[in-house]
Design a protein around this motif. Structure first.
Motif, PDB file in Angstrom:
ATOM      1  N   GLY A   1       0.808  -1.210   0.000  1.00 14.83           N
ATOM      2  CA  GLY A   1       0.000   0.000   0.000  1.00 14.83           C
ATOM      3  C   GLY A   1       0.839   1.256   0.000  1.00 14.83           C
ATOM      4  O   GLY A   1       0.746   2.097  -0.904  1.00 14.83           O
ATOM      5  N   ASP A   2       1.706   1.404   1.003  1.00  9.19           N
ATOM      6  CA  ASP A   2       2.512   2.614   1.105  1.00  9.19           C
ATOM      7  C   ASP A   2       3.435   2.742  -0.100  1.00  9.19           C
ATOM      8  O   ASP A   2       4.120   1.797  -0.498  1.00  9.19           O
ATOM      9  N   ASN A   3       3.433   3.952  -0.700  1.00 17.33           N
ATOM     10  CA  ASN A   3       4.304   4.253  -1.844  1.00 17.33           C
ATOM     11  C   ASN A   3       3.987   3.406  -3.068  1.00 17.33           C
ATOM     12  O   ASN A   3       4.872   3.152  -3.901  1.00 17.33           O
ATOM     13  N   ALA A   4       2.755   2.955  -3.189  1.00 11.81           N
ATOM     14  CA  ALA A   4       2.349   2.157  -4.349  1.00 11.81           C
ATOM     15  C   ALA A   4       1.142   2.797  -5.012  1.00 11.81           C
ATOM     16  O   ALA A   4       0.271   3.367  -4.344  1.00 11.81           O
ATOM     17  N   ASP A   5       1.090   2.719  -6.329  1.00 14.70           N
ATOM     18  CA  ASP A   5      -0.051   3.181  -7.121  1.00 14.70           C
ATOM     19  C   ASP A   5      -0.612   1.947  -7.821  1.00 14.70           C
ATOM     20  O   ASP A   5      -0.042   1.454  -8.795  1.00 14.70           O
ATOM     21  N   LEU A   6      -1.745   1.441  -7.318  1.00  7.75           N
ATOM     22  CA  LEU A   6      -2.240   0.132  -7.749  1.00  7.75           C
ATOM     23  C   LEU A   6      -3.625   0.234  -8.374  1.00  7.75           C
ATOM     24  O   LEU A   6      -4.410   1.134  -8.070  1.00  7.75           O
ATOM     25  N   ARG A   7      -3.927  -0.755  -9.220  1.00  8.15           N
ATOM     26  CA  ARG A   7      -5.253  -0.897  -9.820  1.00  8.15           C
ATOM     27  C   ARG A   7      -5.649  -2.372  -9.810  1.00  8.15           C
ATOM     28  O   ARG A   7      -4.788  -3.255  -9.764  1.00  8.15           O
ATOM     29  N   TRP A   8      -6.942  -2.619  -9.813  1.00  7.09           N
ATOM     30  CA  TRP A   8      -7.432  -3.962 -10.082  1.00  7.09           C
ATOM     31  C   TRP A   8      -7.845  -4.035 -11.544  1.00  7.09           C
ATOM     32  O   TRP A   8      -8.326  -3.051 -12.123  1.00  7.09           O
ATOM     33  N   ILE A   9      -7.624  -5.181 -12.133  1.00  5.36           N
ATOM     34  CA  ILE A   9      -7.952  -5.392 -13.541  1.00  5.36           C
ATOM     35  C   ILE A   9      -8.651  -6.738 -13.670  1.00  5.36           C
ATOM     36  O   ILE A   9      -8.138  -7.759 -13.199  1.00  5.36           O
ATOM     37  N   ALA A  10      -9.824  -6.747 -14.286  1.00  5.73           N
ATOM     38  CA  ALA A  10     -10.544  -7.986 -14.585  1.00  5.73           C
ATOM     39  C   ALA A  10     -10.319  -8.336 -16.041  1.00  5.73           C
ATOM     40  O   ALA A  10     -10.488  -7.489 -16.932  1.00  5.73           O
ATOM     41  N   LEU A  11      -9.923  -9.594 -16.300  1.00  9.08           N
ATOM     42  CA  LEU A  11      -9.574 -10.040 -17.651  1.00  9.08           C
ATOM     43  C   LEU A  11     -10.469 -11.189 -18.069  1.00  9.08           C
ATOM     44  O   LEU A  11     -10.904 -11.996 -17.245  1.00  9.08           O
ATOM     45  N   ASP A  12     -10.708 -11.276 -19.395  1.00  6.14           N
ATOM     46  CA  ASP A  12     -11.486 -12.407 -19.902  1.00  6.14           C
ATOM     47  C   ASP A  12     -10.562 -13.569 -20.229  1.00  6.14           C
ATOM     48  O   ASP A  12      -9.348 -13.529 -19.953  1.00  6.14           O
ATOM     49  N   GLY A  13     -11.116 -14.610 -20.851  1.00  4.65           N
ATOM     50  CA  GLY A  13     -10.341 -15.810 -21.131  1.00  4.65           C
ATOM     51  C   GLY A  13      -9.202 -15.597 -22.113  1.00  4.65           C
ATOM     52  O   GLY A  13      -8.260 -16.393 -22.158  1.00  4.65           O
ATOM     53  N   ASP A  14      -9.251 -14.530 -22.913  1.00  9.75           N
ATOM     54  CA  ASP A  14      -8.176 -14.208 -23.865  1.00  9.75           C
ATOM     55  C   ASP A  14      -7.191 -13.209 -23.301  1.00  9.75           C
ATOM     56  O   ASP A  14      -6.311 -12.726 -24.024  1.00  9.75           O
ATOM     57  N   GLY A  15      -7.358 -12.846 -22.029  1.00 14.03           N
ATOM     58  CA  GLY A  15      -6.465 -11.869 -21.426  1.00 14.03           C
ATOM     59  C   GLY A  15      -6.808 -10.433 -21.748  1.00 14.03           C
ATOM     60  O   GLY A  15      -5.999  -9.523 -21.500  1.00 14.03           O
ATOM     61  N   VAL A  16      -7.993 -10.197 -22.294  1.00 16.34           N
ATOM     62  CA  VAL A  16      -8.428  -8.848 -22.645  1.00 16.34           C
ATOM     63  C   VAL A  16      -9.110  -8.219 -21.427  1.00 16.34           C
ATOM     64  O   VAL A  16      -9.917  -8.855 -20.749  1.00 16.34           O
ATOM     65  N   GLU A  17      -8.792  -6.964 -21.166  1.00 17.71           N
ATOM     66  CA  GLU A  17      -9.350  -6.272 -20.016  1.00 17.71           C
ATOM     67  C   GLU A  17     -10.863  -6.103 -20.140  1.00 17.71           C
ATOM     68  O   GLU A  17     -11.365  -5.608 -21.142  1.00 17.71           O
ATOM     69  N   VAL A  18     -11.572  -6.512 -19.104  1.00 13.40           N
ATOM     70  CA  VAL A  18     -13.024  -6.354 -19.038  1.00 13.40           C
ATOM     71  C   VAL A  18     -13.386  -5.063 -18.320  1.00 13.40           C
ATOM     72  O   VAL A  18     -14.282  -4.318 -18.725  1.00 13.40           O
TER      73      VAL A  18
END
Length: 811
Positions: free
Chosen positions: A386-403
């Protein structure tokens, strides 16, 4: 409206469907008869709703052990009313609480979610809680019926207990609640009792619960506890959860068509579900059980009040507490739990409050000079990045494409119940935590991940792990609640950002998210570690320079939680060493114990004061500041006996032998068992001191003609101190002579009083007739011989005695 006529309007398939979850938390609607979908939610200290995410916050109250430590059924009723208010806000009709199993052993992993080792205290607090929730028009499910008192092999364990033991101990809280609070629901446990699994246990569910006690509500299974369609239906179960696949529903309809289950049995089950729906107000044409709701309750204020009332001051030598904040003392606040308080237990008790006040936050509000040092970190797993980090969550489909994607405050994702807004769960196969991290210091950094399934961890361009991470053991729930952590070391340079990524295809998600979502993953991190010895040295140095040292110690999610039993009562990590060293450096040391159940305190006699705060809920730090400064008195008394050492506890067995866990100790658990031994516990049941002293002046008993009341005892106490205070007057019944079959004494009633300095207060305590009865020859019998009532401050601190001759008990 006649519920039987409504049942007649339903076809068999519809009736069977109403008895099975349509998803994780709800039953289906039946529009043809005006029935809406019925929604359930976990408790017991907050209402989670159908989602378990921080963006759907809930009030978080202190743990059930804390509520029981208040010894106040009316306060429990207020808690229930608040939870009903929260349930209505979240569209919940049934709260899956309270847990009224007993503290058979301090090793029980779910100890914090139960109330007490004593059935009377448990039953009366539970009755107050149930009454309060139902005052608000929301149902409860009193759980787990019955003998679900430990977690090891809880899905399959067969508890063997004789009828007297069941009647006098484990069934007793349920009986009290059924008769006093008339609950609208009960939850059947996972375990078996004497050979029959509880979801199929006709003698206990139909025989005792319904026929003998008069329970008219519905019985729901614990989640996934239903195993057999025919036996469960005939054994008294009404609803099998969760859905959409259960042994009820279509399987139950087929069992009726095959002649294995009579349709009238199903009709009775449906009628009980319709009665529940009517009571909570989701059945058209039927007036709900509650038409005028209680006045609104401020959740934050009540959370703070319950915490203050629950804190147990175990000892306070040289009257160090309360501290005078007006003198601006220098306070050294030490311990990992001081900054990151553990406010609640793990598993079904988890909710996400909007705000948490840590001890550090709370003390800084009242003391101008607070120095904080970690001293000792109790955690056995790394905290989320958490500290000193810039994070995101990413949901991907079966082909690795961002949902879809979104920001993260820290490296942890908990999608339990629903996916985030904007995420099509049917498309999701993989979830990723990704972003940049800038190290504070140059050196070896430790990264870790927690998550079951196909995992890939990449730090600074290096793939550290890429394979399947499978659960250990054969209990899937434990694997989720207490998962393995995998750690990896990486050398990084301070100030230079690096890319981080933890990608997980969760176990069972290869074909996409089902209707119910359960995704949990964590990317943990720890920087170059200071030597643990150096941490303690810094804490000791701070303590030496302070007017008072406050050390906060406690358990962690890995040492105390649902899903597993404890193996030791020792505090995790080097916390004991921290306390010893700090106490040696500063004789004005206060230790705050942040744990939901007993822990060993080998240093207790060496510190000036020990304050037990349980899992104190969202107002933890504010309540702690109130008590330490004397704005409020610590009002709690122990609801269970605390051993000095793990091995001293009279009952330690939680592991079944060949699938059987025998309650060979019979009725001798908790203080009932401690009284028979030669070893003294650290602190007895009922113990706790405040900031004043009390004299017990008189006690008088008057017999009663009421069928359920033995009599009343009127007690006069006097506040002999210089401060106003609250006292919990406890009454114990004891045989006049030795009786090897019964304990030396047992709780027979209690009540609280308040008084100013020098003032007297009078309290009248009703003593249940049952307290003088034993279960023999298939029924309740008045115990022969004389008895006495002992009145005092704890089971070991008894101040007054009143003899009761044989004739006290009416025929």
């Amino acid at each position: 409206m006649d519920l039987d006529k409504l049942v007649e309007r339903l076809d068999l398939d519809t009736k069977a469907a109403l008895l099975a979850g349509q998803d994780r938390w709800s039953l289906p609607a039946a529009p043809g008869i005006g029935l809406a979908s019925l929604v359930m939610s976990d408790g017991p200290i907050g209402v989670r709703g159908t989602r378990q995410t921080p963006d759907d916050p809930s009030v978080a109250l202190p743990s059930p052990t804390a509520l029981a430590a208040c010894w106040d059924p009316e306060l429990a009723r207020q808690v229930g009313r608040l939870l009903a208010q929260e349930a209505r806000r979240k569209g919940v009709h049934v709260l899956l609480a309270p847990t009224v199993n007993l503290h058979r052993t301090p090793l029980g992993g779910r100890h914090f979610e139960c109330y007490s080792e004593d059935p009377l205290l448990t039953g009366l607090v539970g009755a107050g809680y149930v009454s309060g929730v139902q005052d608000g028009g929301v149902a409860t499910t009193v759980k787990h019926f019955v003998a679900n008192d430990s977690e090891t092999q809880r899905y399959t364990v067969d508890v063997h207990a004789d009828e007297r033991t069941l009647r006098e101990l484990y069934l007793a809280p349920f009986e009290i609640i059924v008769k006093q609070a008339r609950p609208w629901g009960v939850m059947a446990a996972y375990n078996s009792v004497n050979g029959a699994t509880m979801t199929e246990h006709g003698p206990l569910q139909n025989g005792i619960l319904r026929d003998e006690w008069g329970f008219d509500g519905f019985i729901v299974s614990d989640w996934t506890a239903t195993r057999h369609t025919e036996r469960a239906a005939k054994g008294g179960l009404d609803v099998a959860m969760p859905g959409p696949i259960t042994p009820f529903g279509r399987d139950l309809a087929q069992a009726v068509r095959d002649g294995r289950v009579p349709e009238q049995v199903v009709d009775a089950m449906v009628r009980r579900v319709l009665l529940l729906a009517a009571r909570v107000g989701i059945l058209d044409g039927v007036e709900p059980a509650v038409t005028t709701l209680p006045e609104p309750i401020d959740g934050g204020s009540l959370a703070r009040e319950v915490a203050v009332r629950s804190f147990v001051l175990l000892h306070n030598t040289v009257d160090l507490l309360p501290l005078d904040a007006t003198k601006s003392p220098m306070v050294a606040l030490l311990g990992g739990a001081a900054k990151d308080a553990r406010i609640l237990g793990g598993g079904s008790a988890v909710v996400y409050p909007q705000e948490v006040i840590s001890p550090l936050d709370g003390l800084r509000q009242v003391f101008p000079n607070v120095v904080y040092e970690l001293g000792a970190d109790p955690r056995t797993q790394l905290p989320p990045l958490g500290d000193n980090a810039d994070l995101r969550w990413i949901a991907l489909d079966g082909d690795g494409v961002e949902v879809a994607s979104g920001p993260l405050d820290q490296g942890s994702i908990r999608w339990i119940g629903e996916a985030p807004a904007g995420v099509d769960p049917k498309r999701v196969r993989t979830v990723e935590i990704a972003g940049t991290f800038t190290p504070f210091e140059t050196g070896r950094q430790t990264f870790a991940f927690i998550g079951l399934g196909q995992a890939r961890l990449e730090i600074a361009g290096t793939v550290l792990f890429e394979e399947s991470n499978m659960p250990a053991g054969d209990d899937p729930f434990t694997a989720v609640l207490n998962p393995r952590e995998r750690r990896f070391d990486v050398d990084l340079e301070a100030g230079r950002p690096v890319q981080v990524s933890f990608r997980l295809t969760p176990l069972g998600l290869e074909r996409g998210i089902n209707k119910y979502v359960w995704i949990a993953l964590t990317l943990g991190h720890s920087g170059p570690e200071a030597d643990p010895e150096r941490r303690i040295e810094r804490a000791v140095a701070a303590a030496k320079d302070a007017d008072v040292a406050v050390v906060v110690v406690g358990t962690t999610d890995q040492s105390e939680s649902e899903g597993f039993d404890r193996t030791t009562l020792a505090l995790p990590g080097p916390q004991d060493e921290l306390v010893r060293r700090v106490a040696a450096a500063n004789p004005r040391t206060v230790v705050v114990v942040n744990a939901g159940s007993p822990v060993e305190m080998p240093w207790a006699d060496d510190v000036a004061a020990v304050l037990l705060t349980w899992f104190p809920g969202q107002a933890a730090g504010a309540a702690l500041a109130d008590v330490l400064t004397g704005v409020a008195e610590p009002g709690g008394r122990l609801p269970t006996t605390w051993p000095r050492r793990t091995e001293d506890a009279p009952v330690l067995t939680v592991t079944p032998t060949d699938g059987v866990l025998s309650y060979d100790e019979g009725v001798f658990i908790g203080y009932r068992a401690w009284q028979r031994g030669d070893t003294e516990p650290a602190y007895w049941f009922g113990h706790g001191i405040g900031y004043t002293d009390w004299a017990y002046e008189s006690a008088e008993f008057e017999a009663s003609d009421e069928p359920d009341i033995l009599g009343t005892v009127t007690v006069v106490v006097r506040n002999t101190g210089i401060r106003a205070g609250r006292e919990i007057v406890q009454t114990y019944l004891a045989p006049a002579g030795p009786d090897a079959e019964r304990p030396a004494r047992w709780l027979a009633g209690f009540a609280s009083v308040t008084a100013g300095p020098g003032e007297r207060a009078t309290v009248v305590i009703a003593v249940p007739r049952r307290s003088r009865q034993v279960w023999r020859e298939g029924g309740w019998r008045d115990a022969p011989g004389g008895h006495r009532l002992e009145v005092g401050r704890s089971v070991a601190d008894r101040r007054l005695t009143v003899d009761l001759p044989d004739g006290t008990v009416a025929g």
